[in-house]
Design an enzyme around this catalytic site. Sequence first.
Site, PDB file in Angstrom:
ATOM      1  N   TYR A 183      -3.155   1.286   0.027  1.00  0.00           N
ATOM      2  CA  TYR A 183      -3.318   0.387   1.169  1.00  0.00           C
ATOM      3  C   TYR A 183      -4.042   1.046   2.353  1.00  0.00           C
ATOM      4  CZ  TYR A 183       0.003  -2.477  -1.403  1.00  0.00           C
ATOM      5  OH  TYR A 183       0.621  -3.219  -2.371  1.00  0.00           O
ATOM      6  N   HIS A 228      -4.463  -4.876   6.787  1.00  0.00           N
ATOM      7  CA  HIS A 228      -3.037  -4.956   7.094  1.00  0.00           C
ATOM      8  C   HIS A 228      -2.501  -3.638   7.645  1.00  0.00           C
ATOM      9  CE1 HIS A 228      -0.326  -8.237   6.901  1.00  0.00           C
ATOM     10  NE2 HIS A 228       0.238  -8.031   5.743  1.00  0.00           N
ATOM     11  N   TYR A 234       7.298  -1.554   3.443  1.00  0.00           N
ATOM     12  CA  TYR A 234       6.275  -2.566   3.184  1.00  0.00           C
ATOM     13  C   TYR A 234       6.330  -3.590   4.318  1.00  0.00           C
ATOM     14  CZ  TYR A 234       5.466  -0.350  -1.241  1.00  0.00           C
ATOM     15  OH  TYR A 234       5.170   0.587  -2.186  1.00  0.00           O
ATOM     16  N   ASN A 236       4.016 -11.848   8.678  1.00  0.00           N
ATOM     17  CA  ASN A 236       5.317 -11.641   8.035  1.00  0.00           C
ATOM     18  C   ASN A 236       6.048 -10.393   8.524  1.00  0.00           C
ATOM     19  OD1 ASN A 236       5.288 -14.011   6.538  1.00  0.00           O
ATOM     20  ND2 ASN A 236       4.161 -13.065   4.867  1.00  0.00           N
TER      21      ASN A 236
END
Length: 189
Positions: A14, A19, A64, A113
């Site tokens: 990632y 993000h 996460y 989120n």
Amino acid sequence: MYLIVGLGNPERKYDGTRHNVGFEAIDAISKQFGIEVNHKEHKGIVGKGIINGKKVILVKPQTYMNLSGECVLPLTDYYEIDPSTEMVVISDDVSLSTGNIRVRKKGSAGGHNGLKNIINLLGTNEFPRIRVGVGECEGDMIAHVLGRYDAEDRERVDASMEKVIGAVELFLDGDLDAAMNKYNKKEEK
């Protein structure tokens, strides 16, 4: 003591994704002020130090993105942090052009989120946040936020880190209004 939280996902795959701009912000802050972020604590990687005379904890949650609150809540409890005045969260924002930032004293999750989970677990949306624009999504949201920047957007995001650091310094000085006036400018396309 102040908590500065940058949101992202922990695995190497990632790194460099949209993000993970919150993690990039923590890296930029840690480099700027010589604070090593390498200690595991409360489901996060943290670094403790001083910025402009204020004790800070820099945090990269390792839960996460969608479970970021599982790191933030225990840290606020353990260090007796008042989220409304002693914590700032840095996250990506798909409604802002790449490299623009927006500072807010409080607010909704705006569909994010990670912020949603923090709000749910803390039981409040009244905490400052710095949102870093990663460009609007024109298709699959998950593919967009987990995707990487092209060269031009990469430069914009790298340049935005100076603004993020400036906003964090104003936050630590207790002047979020000045941060909002300085950095919440009309969108640059």
